[in-house]
Scaffold this motif. Structure first.
Motif, PDB file in Angstrom:
ATOM      1  N   ASP A 104       0.738  -1.328  -0.135  1.00 50.35           N
ATOM      2  CA  ASP A 104       0.166   0.080  -0.055  1.00 50.35           C
ATOM      3  C   ASP A 104       0.787   1.112  -0.131  1.00 50.35           C
ATOM      4  OD1 ASP A 104      -2.918   0.594   0.248  1.00 50.35           O
ATOM      5  OD2 ASP A 104      -2.366   1.933   1.753  1.00 50.35           O
ATOM      6  N   ASN A 105       2.158   1.125   0.635  1.00 43.29           N
ATOM      7  CA  ASN A 105       2.819   2.417   0.925  1.00 43.29           C
ATOM      8  C   ASN A 105       3.373   2.647  -0.772  1.00 43.29           C
ATOM      9  OD1 ASN A 105       2.319   2.607   3.369  1.00 43.29           O
ATOM     10  ND2 ASN A 105       4.061   1.522   4.181  1.00 43.29           N
ATOM     11  N   VAL A 106       3.669   1.497  -1.382  1.00 47.60           N
ATOM     12  CA  VAL A 106       4.222   1.570  -2.777  1.00 47.60           C
ATOM     13  C   VAL A 106       3.322   2.312  -3.487  1.00 47.60           C
ATOM     14  CG1 VAL A 106       5.241   0.303  -4.779  1.00 47.60           C
ATOM     15  CG2 VAL A 106       6.050  -0.356  -2.349  1.00 47.60           C
ATOM     16  N   GLY A 113       3.452  10.387  -7.211  1.00 49.84           N
ATOM     17  CA  GLY A 113       4.349  10.771  -8.182  1.00 49.84           C
ATOM     18  C   GLY A 113       5.658  10.665  -7.764  1.00 49.84           C
ATOM     19  N   LEU A 114       5.953   9.774  -6.475  1.00 47.21           N
ATOM     20  CA  LEU A 114       7.380   9.720  -6.071  1.00 47.21           C
ATOM     21  C   LEU A 114       8.097   8.697  -6.808  1.00 47.21           C
ATOM     22  CD1 LEU A 114       6.685  10.127  -2.397  1.00 47.21           C
ATOM     23  CD2 LEU A 114       7.538  11.758  -3.879  1.00 47.21           C
ATOM     24  N   VAL A 115       7.228   7.785  -7.389  1.00 49.50           N
ATOM     25  CA  VAL A 115       7.828   6.318  -8.182  1.00 49.50           C
ATOM     26  C   VAL A 115       7.192   6.526  -9.395  1.00 49.50           C
ATOM     27  CG1 VAL A 115       8.001   3.959  -8.164  1.00 49.50           C
ATOM     28  CG2 VAL A 115       8.373   5.162  -5.945  1.00 49.50           C
ATOM     29  N   ARG A 116       8.024   6.650 -10.417  1.00 55.16           N
ATOM     30  CA  ARG A 116       7.459   6.422 -11.877  1.00 55.16           C
ATOM     31  C   ARG A 116       7.492   5.248 -12.444  1.00 55.16           C
ATOM     32  NH1 ARG A 116      10.469  12.094 -14.432  1.00 55.16           N
ATOM     33  NH2 ARG A 116       9.744  13.667 -12.913  1.00 55.16           N
ATOM     34  N   LYS A 117       6.360   5.208 -13.515  1.00 56.57           N
ATOM     35  CA  LYS A 117       6.164   4.049 -14.171  1.00 56.57           C
ATOM     36  C   LYS A 117       5.992   2.547 -13.019  1.00 56.57           C
ATOM     37  CE  LYS A 117       9.369   5.167 -17.986  1.00 56.57           C
ATOM     38  NZ  LYS A 117      10.719   5.069 -18.792  1.00 56.57           N
ATOM     39  N   LEU A 118       5.110   2.982 -12.342  1.00 52.64           N
ATOM     40  CA  LEU A 118       4.848   2.055 -11.304  1.00 52.64           C
ATOM     41  C   LEU A 118       3.523   1.395 -11.977  1.00 52.64           C
ATOM     42  CD1 LEU A 118       5.136   0.644  -8.409  1.00 52.64           C
ATOM     43  CD2 LEU A 118       3.541   2.194  -7.569  1.00 52.64           C
ATOM     44  N   TRP A 123       0.711  -4.103  -8.237  1.00 60.86           N
ATOM     45  CA  TRP A 123       0.727  -3.768  -6.979  1.00 60.86           C
ATOM     46  C   TRP A 123      -0.497  -3.948  -6.183  1.00 60.86           C
ATOM     47  CZ3 TRP A 123       5.256  -3.942  -3.800  1.00 60.86           C
ATOM     48  CH2 TRP A 123       6.359  -4.013  -4.592  1.00 60.86           C
ATOM     49  N   SER A 124      -1.467  -3.283  -6.569  1.00 65.52           N
ATOM     50  CA  SER A 124      -2.789  -3.364  -6.070  1.00 65.52           C
ATOM     51  C   SER A 124      -3.241  -4.706  -5.974  1.00 65.52           C
ATOM     52  CB  SER A 124      -3.642  -2.709  -6.871  1.00 65.52           C
ATOM     53  OG  SER A 124      -4.971  -2.687  -6.236  1.00 65.52           O
ATOM     54  N   GLN A 125      -3.254  -5.697  -6.657  1.00 67.58           N
ATOM     55  CA  GLN A 125      -3.467  -7.142  -6.889  1.00 67.58           C
ATOM     56  C   GLN A 125      -2.742  -7.681  -5.715  1.00 67.58           C
ATOM     57  OE1 GLN A 125      -5.991  -9.013  -8.889  1.00 67.58           O
ATOM     58  NE2 GLN A 125      -6.624  -7.020  -8.827  1.00 67.58           N
ATOM     59  N   ARG A 126      -1.325  -7.540  -5.719  1.00 71.56           N
ATOM     60  CA  ARG A 126      -0.583  -7.918  -4.644  1.00 71.56           C
ATOM     61  C   ARG A 126      -0.862  -7.578  -3.477  1.00 71.56           C
ATOM     62  NH1 ARG A 126       5.605  -7.024  -6.265  1.00 71.56           N
ATOM     63  NH2 ARG A 126       4.860  -8.337  -7.940  1.00 71.56           N
ATOM     64  N   LEU A 223      -9.984  -8.991  -6.505  1.00 68.65           N
ATOM     65  CA  LEU A 223      -9.219 -10.039  -7.114  1.00 68.65           C
ATOM     66  C   LEU A 223     -10.069 -11.081  -7.931  1.00 68.65           C
ATOM     67  CD1 LEU A 223      -7.331 -11.366  -3.787  1.00 68.65           C
ATOM     68  CD2 LEU A 223      -6.535  -9.935  -5.747  1.00 68.65           C
ATOM     69  N   GLY A 224     -11.177 -10.516  -8.180  1.00 63.95           N
ATOM     70  CA  GLY A 224     -12.037 -11.123  -8.968  1.00 63.95           C
ATOM     71  C   GLY A 224     -12.650 -12.626  -8.878  1.00 63.95           C
TER      72      GLY A 224
END
Length: 257
Positions: A104-106, A113-118, A123-126, A223-224
């Motif tokens: 969630d922090n990631v 906007g601190l991490v680009r091309k994320l 990460w949400s599914q994880r 998660l479907g």
């Protein structure tokens, strides 16, 4: 039945009231947005509610920065529990919560906007997978404690229930027919009555069971694994958030350890 419950050292990290209020507001927006959309409300109004929901979600992620450390500390405390089943359920649940908060922090860093091309979907599914497994362990713990309390329920001679006399059986059958349960076997009726008695006399366990059950539908939907709709997810999230606020307002309602 003795309606008291044991209070032990709290093995769960405290939940901040602002976070609970923010979570309740987010899922209330989810529910309102779905309701307004179904009722044919103005698209601008629906869009504003969804935007408010997104802001609430981002605010929750900000409030949860550092929660992984709290979950790890709670896992360390859970390792020292004497009951092996509780030790396993609580420790594994907190370890998964720690991983959920880390993901969630990631996600927060990516949305800020601190991490680009994320890859936010990945990460949400994880994060929801870790959240789901933590809830499964919490529910396993609830079921285990419920089974222990049901086993400790006072019984009459020869292991039978105190109310198993012929007179009481006829009364139960009559009351059962009034409830539309005449076809249920006597043993099943007795177990259902015992279950209701145990839950009524243990409000912390009842609230925790309800809260975890409501929360369970959120990762299942995301998660479907069990698709519902945003309105149902919003209602479940709002209900569990209100139950969390209730346990903060009245600490004796929080399940321990």
């Amino acid at each position: 039945m003795n309606c008291s419950f044991q209070c032990c050292a709290d093995a769960f990290p405290s939940v901040s009231p602002p976070l609970c209020v923010c979570r309740a507001a987010q899922y209330a927006c989810t529910l309102l947005g779905y309701t307004f959309q179904k009722s044919g409300a103005s698209p601008d109004l629906v869009a504003k509610i969804k935007q408010l929901e997104a802001h609430m979600s981002l605010g929750r992620k900000l409030f949860r920065l550092g929660s992984s450390a709290d979950a790890l500390e709670a896992a360390k405390r859970g390792v020292h529990l004497s009951d092996s089943v509780l030790r396993l359920c609580i420790t594994v649940a907190h370890l998964n919560r720690a991983m959920y908060f880390a993901c969630d922090n990631v996600l927060w860093a990516g949305k800020a906007g601190l991490v680009r091309k994320l890859d936010q979907d990945k990460w949400s599914q994880r994060s929801f997978r870790y959240y789901l497994f933590a809830l499964i362990m919490n529910l396993s713990r609830d079921v285990y404690e419920l089974s222990l309390l049901m086993e400790r329920e006072p019984r009459g001679p020869k292991g039978s229930s105190v109310s198993s006399s012929p007179v009481s059986e006829s009364r139960e059958a009559a009351s059962g027919s009034g409830l539309g349960l005449p076809a249920l076997p006597q043993r099943l009726r007795a177990q259902l009555l015992l279950l209701a008695t145990v839950l009524r006399c243990n409000p912390p366990l009842l609230l925790d069971l309800l809260k975890n059950t409501c929360d369970l539908f959120i990762p299942l939907d995301r998660l479907g694994l069990y698709r519902t709709n945003p309105g149902f997810v919003g209602a479940c999230g709002l209900a569990s958030s209100l139950l969390s606020i209730l346990t903060i307002t009245y600490p004796w309602l929080k399940l321990k350890p």
